[in-house]
Design an enzyme around this catalytic site. Structure first.
Site, short mmCIF file in Angstrom:
data_model
loop_
_atom_site.label_atom_id
_atom_site.label_comp_id
_atom_site.label_asym_id
_atom_site.label_seq_id
_atom_site.Cartn_x
_atom_site.Cartn_y
_atom_site.Cartn_z
N ALA A 208 43.19 30.38 -19.71
CA ALA A 208 43.91 29.20 -20.19
C ALA A 208 45.13 28.94 -19.31
O ALA A 208 45.32 29.63 -18.30
CB ALA A 208 44.34 29.40 -21.63
N ASN A 209 45.92 27.95 -19.64
CA ASN A 209 47.19 27.72 -18.94
C ASN A 209 48.25 27.34 -19.95
O ASN A 209 47.98 27.25 -21.15
CB ASN A 209 47.00 26.64 -17.85
CG ASN A 209 46.59 25.31 -18.44
OD1 ASN A 209 47.32 24.73 -19.23
ND2 ASN A 209 45.39 24.84 -18.09
N ARG A 210 49.46 27.11 -19.46
CA ARG A 210 50.61 26.97 -20.36
C ARG A 210 50.84 25.56 -20.89
O ARG A 210 51.85 25.30 -21.52
CB ARG A 210 51.89 27.41 -19.64
CG ARG A 210 51.91 28.87 -19.32
CD ARG A 210 53.27 29.26 -18.77
NE ARG A 210 53.25 30.61 -18.25
CZ ARG A 210 53.30 31.68 -19.02
NH1 ARG A 210 53.39 31.56 -20.33
NH2 ARG A 210 53.26 32.89 -18.47
N SER A 211 49.94 24.64 -20.64
CA SER A 211 50.17 23.27 -21.11
C SER A 211 50.30 23.24 -22.64
O SER A 211 49.49 23.82 -23.35
CB SER A 211 49.00 22.38 -20.68
OG SER A 211 49.08 21.14 -21.35
N ALA A 274 45.97 19.42 -18.53
CA ALA A 274 46.00 20.44 -17.47
C ALA A 274 44.63 21.11 -17.48
O ALA A 274 44.42 22.13 -18.14
CB ALA A 274 47.11 21.44 -17.74
#
Ligand code: CTP
Length: 395
Positions: A208-211, A274
């Site tokens: 995942a990412n931090r969006s 994102a």
């Protein structure tokens, strides 16, 4: 003429609501009332009933009356629920989703907009617990009017905590009852992507990412406020969807692409998500420790923005985002050309944008660059939507 269910909670300002009821009735509204037990110590059901000329329910009700009127039916039939005065206690119980008296049960059961008019001692209003409850309720879609600053009932105390004036309350009621006025984007359909994507590694793990989804959701909210029909395709986020948008919740980039193409045609598309650039060939079962670390093979994900921009049924306006830490404008220009979109909202993520409430962006088109000041993400949404409305009008 509307049916406005008034919930009176306990507080010295309760008597002021009698005047409000009178004025709402003068305007032809129906005003059934629920009094909390504490409220009955400040105003009597008899006085309220005489003014409202409609059912008045309290927790001291008898079962016959409940069978006859029914607080759930009152809650469901209301066009608006006004909580005035809203004490610190009822705000806390509303925020917690309690239903341990008639008032809170009705507030949970209603589908109508809820307008809260807090009134309490300024120290109570300023307390972190009350701030937290009010913020939670606002996130849940509760509208607020007041409190105002001024002298308090307690001698010599002043500060923010007074019930909003009857004029302010009436104006807030009017605003919420007004049918949605046509906006600059009425009749337009806009697709927005927001949040991160989750790319599964196995049934329990993902990349995942931090969006946070805050910017994409703020744009969707501003589009809806401008009258657009909004399809919000969002990856997993913890923030609630804005009011009045059609939410399609997805997990992976491929799901997001499928949801976006299914939502076409549209007048505009704003790709704020994102999206993970790579996915893993996910294992069908949970990967176990075997002594040697597994190797994850990454495959490039489809580019949703580029796919939409190059399709035959391309929206008239396609807007992408770019997150850069250097050469912001040059990279954004390059992205614009490569992906075939009309605008890029470029933001400098070198100074912590993920999850923050503010954003510094540049609106990059094929032949211009606008540098916007540091703004709240809501304000970025509003400005961008104004530009989108202008652009669609011109096309
Ligand atoms: N995007 C997309 N589908 C992808 C990847 C990105 O739709 N598979 C969209 C994003 O929603 C965003 C823009 O493309 O509108 C961002 O492009 P991207 O190439 O991912 O740029 P950056 O994230 O800024 O990073 P980089 O240039 O380093 O790849």
């Amino acid at each position: 003429m509307a049916r406005i269910l008034i919930v009176i909670s306990g507080g010295i300002a309760a008597y002021k609501v009698l005047d409000l009821i009178r004025r709402l009735r003068e305007r032809g509204h129906e005003t059934p009332v629920i009094l909390t037990e504490a409220a009955t110590r400040f105003v009597t059901p008899l006085a309220v009933g005489a003014l409202s000329n409609a059912p008045v329910l309290t927790d001291l009700f008898d079962l016959d009356r409940e069978r006859e009127i029914g607080h759930i039916r009152l809650a469901r039939a209301a066009d608006l629920v006004l909580v005035a005065p809203a004490s610190a206690d009822i705000l806390s119980r509303m925020a917690a989703g309690r239903a341990d008296d008639l008032a809170t049960a009705a507030l949970l059961a209603t589908g109508a907009p809820v307008l809260a008019a807090p009134a309490m001692n300024p120290f109570m209003w300023a307390h972190p617990a009350t701030r937290r409850n009010a913020a939670q309720l606002a996130a849940d879609g509760v509208h607020f009017v007041g409190p105002e600053a001024g002298e308090m009932a307690e001698r010599g105390e002043a500060g923010v905590g007074r019930l909003a004036s009857s004029e302010a309350l009436l104006a807030a009621v009017d605003t919420l009852l007004a049918p949605a006025a046509p906006g600059p984007l009425t009749g337009r359909h806009v697709i927005v992507t927001s949040g991160p994507t989750h790319e599964p590694i196995d049934p329990v793990r993902y990349i995942a990412n931090r969006s946070s989804g805050k910017q994409g959701h703020a744009i969707a909210a501003a589009l809806a406020a401008a009258g657009a029909r909004v399809t919000l395709v969002s990856g997993p986020v913890t923030i609630p969807p804005p009011k009045g948008v059609d939410l399609v919740a997805v997990e992976s980039a491929r799901d997001m692409l499928a949801a976006v193409t299914a939502a076409l045609p549209a007048d505009a598309a704003v790709m704020a998500a994102a999206v993970a650039d790579f996915r893993v060939d996910a294992a069908p079962q949970k990967m176990k420790k075997t002594g040697t670390a597994p190797v994850l093979t990454l495959t490039e994900n489809p580019d949703i923005l580029a796919t939409v921009a190059k399709r035959a049924e391309r929206p008239a306006l396609v807007v992408g985002f770019a997150a850069e830490t250097q050469n912001v404008i040059a990279y954004a220009r390059d992205k614009l050309a490569r992906k075939g979109c009309d605008w890029i909202v470029a933001n400098d993520v070198s100074e912590g944008v993920f999850g923050a409430g503010e954003n510094t962006v540049h609106l990059v088109t094929a032949d211009s660059v606008e540098d916007w000041p540091r703004l709240s993400k809501e304000e970025v949404g509003t400005r961008l939507v104004a530009r989108i409305a202008d652009a669609l009008k011109a096309r």
